[in-house]
Design an enzyme around this catalytic site. Structure first.
Site, short mmCIF file in Angstrom:
data_model
loop_
_atom_site.label_atom_id
_atom_site.label_comp_id
_atom_site.label_asym_id
_atom_site.label_seq_id
_atom_site.Cartn_x
_atom_site.Cartn_y
_atom_site.Cartn_z
N TRP A 324 -28.73 -30.22 -21.99
CA TRP A 324 -28.79 -30.74 -20.07
C TRP A 324 -28.61 -32.21 -20.14
O TRP A 324 -28.03 -32.54 -19.18
CB TRP A 324 -30.17 -30.41 -19.84
CG TRP A 324 -30.53 -30.65 -18.33
CD1 TRP A 324 -30.35 -30.00 -17.14
CD2 TRP A 324 -31.00 -31.79 -17.91
NE1 TRP A 324 -30.65 -30.73 -16.11
CE2 TRP A 324 -31.09 -31.95 -16.31
CE3 TRP A 324 -31.52 -32.96 -18.50
CZ2 TRP A 324 -31.45 -33.14 -15.67
CZ3 TRP A 324 -32.06 -34.17 -17.84
CH2 TRP A 324 -31.90 -34.24 -16.22
N HIS A 325 -28.89 -33.05 -21.15
CA HIS A 325 -28.83 -34.42 -20.89
C HIS A 325 -27.10 -34.95 -21.04
O HIS A 325 -27.01 -35.86 -20.40
CB HIS A 325 -29.58 -35.20 -21.98
CG HIS A 325 -31.17 -35.25 -21.56
ND1 HIS A 325 -32.01 -34.53 -21.84
CD2 HIS A 325 -31.63 -36.29 -20.76
CE1 HIS A 325 -33.15 -34.70 -21.41
NE2 HIS A 325 -33.04 -36.04 -20.81
N GLY A 326 -26.54 -34.07 -21.51
CA GLY A 326 -25.24 -34.88 -21.77
C GLY A 326 -24.18 -33.65 -22.85
O GLY A 326 -24.67 -33.15 -23.65
N PHE A 492 -26.62 -38.41 -16.03
CA PHE A 492 -27.01 -36.82 -16.25
C PHE A 492 -27.05 -35.87 -15.13
O PHE A 492 -27.33 -34.77 -15.28
CB PHE A 492 -28.09 -36.90 -17.02
CG PHE A 492 -28.20 -38.15 -18.25
CD1 PHE A 492 -27.52 -38.05 -19.06
CD2 PHE A 492 -29.16 -38.88 -18.19
CE1 PHE A 492 -27.23 -38.85 -20.02
CE2 PHE A 492 -29.32 -39.91 -19.15
CZ PHE A 492 -28.39 -40.02 -20.14
#
Length: 492
Positions: A324-326, A492
């Site tokens: 999810w973060h990257g 993000f």
């Protein structure tokens, strides 16, 4: 648009608040909500107007899906199909804009292909508003959410204070507030509280996080040049930069909401005082943790299906958190790193250690984990780890500390250079920057150890003296806005 910009502080926000309360005063409640939606689109599209089309499409498709779910409320199988298609749409939208190039790069590397990349700019906040809508669709499937009017739904998704970087909110937290007539009137107590919360968040970002970033950016610009002291400073400064940057944004969002009598959820609660990594994730980005717990961990069985499956569920959650973060292997490994440590905590008698020892272990772990999060590549992270344990001194820290030079420090530096002999002047200047770095770190640690900002403001009533202090802090922030920087979680 950035909270920490002149156009937001002196034009956008006053205009929004004035129009919002003016329309509510004459009981044009629907029009006031529509006005906030329009302003939210302006806020979102300020840097790139094409982003608005993506947001509109996302809102329209999810709202249409909710309409279909309402239409086929009594047909369970059809509801599941509609919900499944809606969730796939949201994940597909997120995949296309955020992960498609990463996927193609790895296909090319694994199979020696040369597929073209799309190189499309990542729309701001797409992970946040996509997750909010996934939670809504899932709750609609579960019959835990009712079908709302288009104005209320659009406001829930697009509400500008938390649109780009959270906190991630749920429909049942927000829409009832938007519809509550008691919250429509101007409330001086809430407004003052909101200003104080916003001011603290602004100070965290402008006066602390952005200053820490100067050191961090130089350190990560070429990790090969680092020695042990400079590697440790780079690592620790980023640990506090990301806390103050992200919690500062959330404080500002909560503050704006409070000015409008809207309560946004707290997202941070002294995470660096955690005595375990598991506890850390109940204090850091709390709304994201809540989302994964509710919509991933519990459906997988949570901790109710035996030790092995519980550990599996933890790893799945943190793998997804990393993704999810990257779109980078660094984020994936960072998620796995956190998951493994939490699993380890549950397998050994970790709680038997003294609390202070566990806090130190957790803080040290968090510092090393953030290296993966910040590094542009896994190789860069490994080099920095190596530099920390190289036990070498090359004087690189001097270059890092000089980056803290503000206009007052430069003036003092010139005076020292002109009044002292060269060798003495160099030493004095280095000591000056070292003191600045220690002062900056001390202020950052102090802010990191305080109660969450909403609780702090509730515990400390507004007095003439502290309002003067707040005014001075805001004034100092405004002076510093000529060097506006984006928030880290915008990526993000």
């Amino acid at each position: 648009m950035l909270f920490n910009s002149y156009v937001f502080l002196f034009l956008f926000l006053p205009l929004v608040l004035t129009i919002y309360f003016a329309l509510n005063k004459i009981k044009k409640y629907i029009l006031s909500k529509a006005a906030v939606i329009v302003f939210s689109f302006v806020f979102y599209g300020y840097m790139n107007p094409s982003y608005v089309l993506i947001l509109l499409t996302s809102v329209a498709v999810n709202y249409f899906s909710s309409c279909l779910l309402e239409r086929y409320a009594e047909k369970r199988r059809r509801r599941k199909v509609i919900g499944f298609i809606a969730v796939v749409f949201n994940i597909g939208l997120l995949f296309y804009f955020k992960y498609f190039d990463f996927f193609i790069e790895n296909i090319n590397a694994a199979f020696r292909q040369d597929f073209a990349l799309i190189n499309i700019a990542l729309p701001l906040g797409i992970s946040f508003f996509t997750f909010q809508q996934i939670s809504f669709i899932v709750d609609r499937i579960r019959r835990k959410a009712k079908h709302y009017g288009v104005i209320d739904y659009a406001l829930f998704v697009c509400y500008f204070p938390q649109l780009i970087a959270g906190p991630i909110v749920r429909h049942d937290q927000m829409i009832p507030q938007f519809c509550d007539v008691c919250k429509k009137s101007f409330n001086s107590e809430n407004f003052l509280k909101g200003i104080r919360i916003f001011s603290i968040g602004l100070a965290k970002k402008v006066l602390l996080a952005d200053e820490l970033a100067k050191v961090v950016n130089i350190g990560y610009s070429d990790v090969n040049l680092l020695d042990t002291p400079s590697a440790i400073v780079t690592m620790v400064f980023y640990t506090f930069q990301i806390l103050l940057d992200f919690s500062g944004y959330c404080d500002m969002a909560i503050g704006i909401g409070k000015m409008m009598n809207i309560d946004l959820p707290v997202n941070f609660d002294r995470p660096y005082l955690s005595s375990s990594v598991k506890e850390f994730w109940t204090r850091w980005h709390m709304t994201l943790n809540s989302f994964f717990t509710e919509y991933v961990y519990f459906p997988l069985g949570g901790s109710r299906c035996g030790k092995v499956k519980t550990l599996r569920n933890i790893m799945i959650v943190f793998l997804l958190s990393g993704i999810w973060h990257g779109a980078n292997w660094t984020f994936i490994l960072w998620g796995v790193f956190n998951g493994l440590f939490i699993c380890m905590e549950s397998l050994v008698p970790y709680e038997k250690l003294h609390k202070r020892i566990r806090q130190c272990i957790t803080f040290i772990f968090t510092n090393f984990a953030w290296v993966l999060f910040r590094s542009p590549s896994v190789n860069s992270a490994l080099i920095l780890y190596k530099k920390v344990f190289s036990f070498r001194w090359t004087g690189r820290i001097t270059g890092l500390l000089r980056s803290l030079s503000g206009f007052k420090n430069k003036a003092l530096e010139k005076i020292l250079e002109k009044t002292l002999e060269p060798g003495v002047a160099d030493t004095s200047v280095l000591i000056m920057f070292l003191l600045c770095a220690l002062l900056l770190l001390a202020a950052s640690v102090y802010c990191g150890m305080l109660n969450n900002t909403l609780q702090w403001v509730d515990d400390h009533r507004a007095t003439s003296a502290n309002m003067v202090i707040f005014a001075l802090i805001v004034g100092l922030c405004v002076i510093s806005l000529s060097q506006v920087t984006v928030f880290l979680y915008f990526n993000f």
